[in-house]
Motif scaffolding. Structure first.
Motif, short mmCIF file in Angstrom:
data_model
loop_
_atom_site.label_atom_id
_atom_site.label_comp_id
_atom_site.label_asym_id
_atom_site.label_seq_id
_atom_site.Cartn_x
_atom_site.Cartn_y
_atom_site.Cartn_z
N ILE A 49 0.86 -1.19 0.00
CA ILE A 49 0.00 0.00 0.00
C ILE A 49 0.89 1.24 0.00
CG2 ILE A 49 -1.80 1.27 1.23
CD1 ILE A 49 -2.69 -1.38 2.46
N ILE A 93 -8.63 -5.45 -0.15
CA ILE A 93 -8.59 -3.98 -0.17
C ILE A 93 -8.13 -3.53 -1.55
CG2 ILE A 93 -7.58 -1.91 0.85
CD1 ILE A 93 -7.09 -3.59 3.40
N ASP A 94 -8.92 -2.65 -2.16
CA ASP A 94 -8.60 -2.11 -3.48
C ASP A 94 -8.10 -0.68 -3.31
OD1 ASP A 94 -8.35 -1.89 -6.17
OD2 ASP A 94 -10.47 -1.46 -6.55
N ILE A 95 -7.02 -0.34 -3.98
CA ILE A 95 -6.40 0.97 -3.84
C ILE A 95 -6.41 1.71 -5.17
CG2 ILE A 95 -4.24 2.19 -3.31
CD1 ILE A 95 -5.50 0.93 -0.86
N VAL A 110 -5.05 3.24 6.02
CA VAL A 110 -5.57 1.87 5.97
C VAL A 110 -5.01 1.06 7.14
CG1 VAL A 110 -5.70 -0.25 4.62
CG2 VAL A 110 -5.92 1.96 3.48
N TYR A 147 -9.31 4.25 -1.00
CA TYR A 147 -9.25 2.82 -0.70
C TYR A 147 -10.66 2.26 -0.59
CZ TYR A 147 -10.01 4.64 4.02
OH TYR A 147 -10.52 5.30 5.11
N LYS A 148 -10.81 0.98 -1.00
CA LYS A 148 -12.12 0.31 -0.96
C LYS A 148 -11.97 -1.02 -0.23
CE LYS A 148 -12.34 0.96 -5.50
NZ LYS A 148 -12.77 0.86 -6.91
N LYS A 168 -11.00 8.06 1.67
CA LYS A 168 -9.90 8.78 1.02
C LYS A 168 -8.79 8.98 2.04
CE LYS A 168 -11.26 13.45 2.26
NZ LYS A 168 -12.09 13.01 3.37
N GLU A 189 -13.49 10.14 -4.20
CA GLU A 189 -14.27 9.53 -3.11
C GLU A 189 -15.73 9.96 -3.19
OE1 GLU A 189 -14.28 9.48 1.78
OE2 GLU A 189 -14.18 11.35 0.66
N THR A 212 -14.23 -7.68 5.80
CA THR A 212 -13.31 -7.34 4.71
C THR A 212 -12.39 -8.52 4.39
OG1 THR A 212 -13.33 -5.00 5.33
CG2 THR A 212 -11.48 -5.76 3.97
N LEU A 231 -2.21 6.83 2.06
CA LEU A 231 -3.00 5.60 2.03
C LEU A 231 -2.50 4.56 3.02
CD1 LEU A 231 -3.59 5.29 -1.81
CD2 LEU A 231 -5.39 5.42 -0.09
N ASN A 232 -1.20 4.39 3.11
CA ASN A 232 -0.63 3.36 3.97
C ASN A 232 -0.99 3.60 5.44
OD1 ASN A 232 1.51 1.97 5.68
ND2 ASN A 232 1.97 1.14 3.66
#
Length: 606
Positions: free
Chosen positions: A13, A66-68, A42, A20-21, A34, A81, A63, A38-39
């Protein structure tokens, strides 16, 4: 997804801005967020999981992937977002509870356009203005437009062919000069569209250009001796100026800005939005958001602002907000005013948000919209007693005894701050004999709320015990045994100093003697006391009467029971004639009873 599995993908990530999803086992999107990094964002879900709420823990549990999506800037992340949430509406994202269909003013895309109120926006090229929070405001605007400009109200298809073939005839609106008859070709399209353009300008809040144009026309008519037309324009100018004076709430210099303010209620946020042009509010609405994953006020407001801005066709230059937000358009100026007209606008938006919140609560609890004062009292009780919920239903318990005999308990119920006498309950104490308030409280609490739980009936938000720390402790023991201590807010009120005690708190709370909260608590306590004493007196009277009747020679238990069941009190029994008594217990016994009641003093005060 557990922490071990996450650690395997954490290194992949990036530390860039993006979206991120969280996906479930069926590859459905559970949550979209959002992040500037990101790292870090998440990772916070998995590395600090002990501090999370049950809802976030459930999200993490569901979950599986995880999609980025990486973007260039934080602003791009915000835009993406907002777009994804609006399109996909994931289960765990902020819930928009905008179930109200707001009215719009539609200028229909057609020859000789109509202007009308609608609640349905259709992508057919028509112009929609709004939304408006009040239907009455829309109707008054349409009435003004029709007084100023002759616009048709019929729904005829005024194509060139239909008009040429004289398919339609003028109606009453033409004869009373509200319409110039385009259906028969009596008004050309250019002239008609000029009126539509002026109407659109007014509806957008730009009144001065129309006023100037009407004034120029009036002067031109006067120069050409067309005094009737000049008079019509003068009347139009007066009406328009009157409307402008009523609709202007701040300086006309304040132009093209949006105002957002909010109030919180439990996990819901009510946001009121106003669009202001030339000092007038030209559009407004209220939306309701529900917290999903412990979002703070700033996050909720940010979502609402961007949701509304994304719906607008014409961008605004400035927004007024009570908290700092990030918008999808970097060119929009963000203002948090402290004084002046803009501060007044913010306060007006807050008042409307507060009204929307109160209206929703009143509807939910079957209160009339006019009973806002009652709701304010309940909210004050919630605040003063440190409650988490508004006490729409309150109950109070009291114990009554006399020299340790005929101990009874009472439960009185208040709903929405008012006595609900049909819900009052009486209890004869069965678990012991003698005088013991503590055990009496324990028995009544356990019997009352065990039954409510068994029958799956509504529990009160607030339970008041008449007494001090001892009575409170026994009430708490009973609630603990039933397992509902988290569902009911428990307090007790001690008579002498009107002290309020809470479970586990050594020191009492002293509420202002003049406060509404204390008055309502006292009213509940006094009503419970009255109800318990009344019930106790009834029982004592029955026992005394029973003993007196059984002491009469020739009158046994069965006769006594018959009389007590039928007459209920000595007073009613004494008023009965010998014939009435005889029909119930026979003539001989009737004479004996009648003689006893009318020749001896009643030992019981009825």
């Amino acid at each position: 997804m557990n922490i071990e599995k996450f650690k395997k993908i954490a290194g992949n990530i990036p530390e860039d801005p993006g979206v991120y999803k969280f996906l479930d086992k069926e590859n459905k999107i559970l949550y979209i967020g959002k992040a500037k990094n990101l790292n870090k964002r998440v990772s916070s879900y998995f590395l600090d999981s002990k501090m999370h709420s049950a809802r976030i823990k459930l999200l993490i549990k569901k979950t599986v992937d995880i999609d980025i999506v990486v973007v260039e800037t934080e602003q791009d992340a915000l835009l993406l977002e907002n777009s994804l949430i609006k399109t996909l509406q994931p289960k765990f994202n902020i819930q928009l509870k905008d179930d109200k269909t707001y009215p719009y003013i539609c200028i229909k895309k057609e020859r000789f356009p109509r202007i009308f109120l609608t609640r349905n926006k259709i992508n057919d090229g028509s112009i929609y203005l709004g939304p408006y929070s009040s239907v009455n405001r829309v109707k008054s605007l349409l009435q003004l437009i029709r007084q100023l400009f002759p616009i048709r109200t019929c729904n005829y298809n005024l194509s060139e062919e239909n008009i040429k073939n004289k398919k339609f005839k003028v109606c009453l609106e033409y004869h009373i000069e509200n319409c110039l008859g385009p259906c028969e070709g009596l008004q050309n399209e250019t002239d008609y569209n000029l009126g539509i353009q002026n109407a659109l300008t007014i509806l957008k809040g730009e009144i001065n250009p129309v006023l100037n144009k009407l004034d120029e026309e009036m002067k031109e008519y006067a120069v050409n001796y067309e005094f009737e037309k000049a008079e019509k324009n003068r009347l139009r100018i007066e009406k328009l100026k009157s409307y402008q004076a009523k609709s202007t709430i701040v300086s006309p210099k304040i132009d093209n800005l949006d105002v957002f303010s909010f109030v919180m209620h439990e996990k819901n946020m009510f946001i009121h939005y106003m669009q202001v042009k030339k000092g007038s509010i030209v559009s407004n609405k209220t939306i309701e958001l529900k917290q999903s994953l412990e979002e703070d006020k700033q996050e909720l407001l940010n979502f609402a602002v961007n949701y509304i801005l994304s719906e607008k066709k014409n961008p605004t230059k400035e927004i007024i907000v009570p908290l700092a937000v990030k918008t999808i358009d970097e060119n929009i100026k963000i203002t948090i005013p402290k004084i002046g007209d803009k501060k007044n606008l913010l306060e007006l938006a807050y008042k409307n948000a507060l009204f929307a919140k109160n209206e929703r609560i009143l509807r939910k609890n079957n209160l009339k919209i006019g009973k806002v004062r009652d709701l304010e009292k309940l909210e004050k009780i919630k605040k003063d007693l440190l409650m988490t919920k508004i006490p729409y239903k309150m109950e109070c318990i009291d114990i009554s005894t006399f020299q340790g005999k005929q101990t009874v308990g009472s439960v009185v119920v208040f709903e929405n701050g008012k006595p609900c006498k049909s819900e009052y309950r009486k209890f004869t104490i069965k678990s012991f004999e003698g005088s013991n308030d503590f055990k009496g409280i324990y028995e009544v609490v356990k019997r009352r709320y065990s039954r409510l739980v068994e029958e799956d009936k509504e529990l009160p938000q607030l339970l008041i015990i008449d007494g001090g720390k001892g009575q409170l402790r026994f009430a708490l023991d009973a609630l603990t045994e039933i397992g509902i201590t988290e569902k009911i807010h428990l307090i007790s009120i001690a008579k002498k100093l009107e002290e309020i005690y809470f479970p586990g708190d050594q020191y009492p709370l002293h509420i202002d003697k003049k406060s509404e909260t204390l008055k309502i608590i006292q009213q509940l306590r006094n009503e419970a006391h009255r109800f318990a004493i009344t019930f106790h007196r009834e029982k004592r009277n029955k026992v005394t009467l029973n003993n007196e009747l059984e002491s009469i020679k020739g009158i046994g238990p069965s006769t006594t029971i018959k009389l007590i069941k039928h007459y209920k009190s000595v007073k009613k029994m004494r008023q009965a004639s010998i014939e009435e008594l005889a029909s119930l217990i026979g003539l001989d016994k009737a004479k004996t009873i009648y003689s006893f009641l009318n020749n001896s003093k009643d030992p019981v005060q009825s």
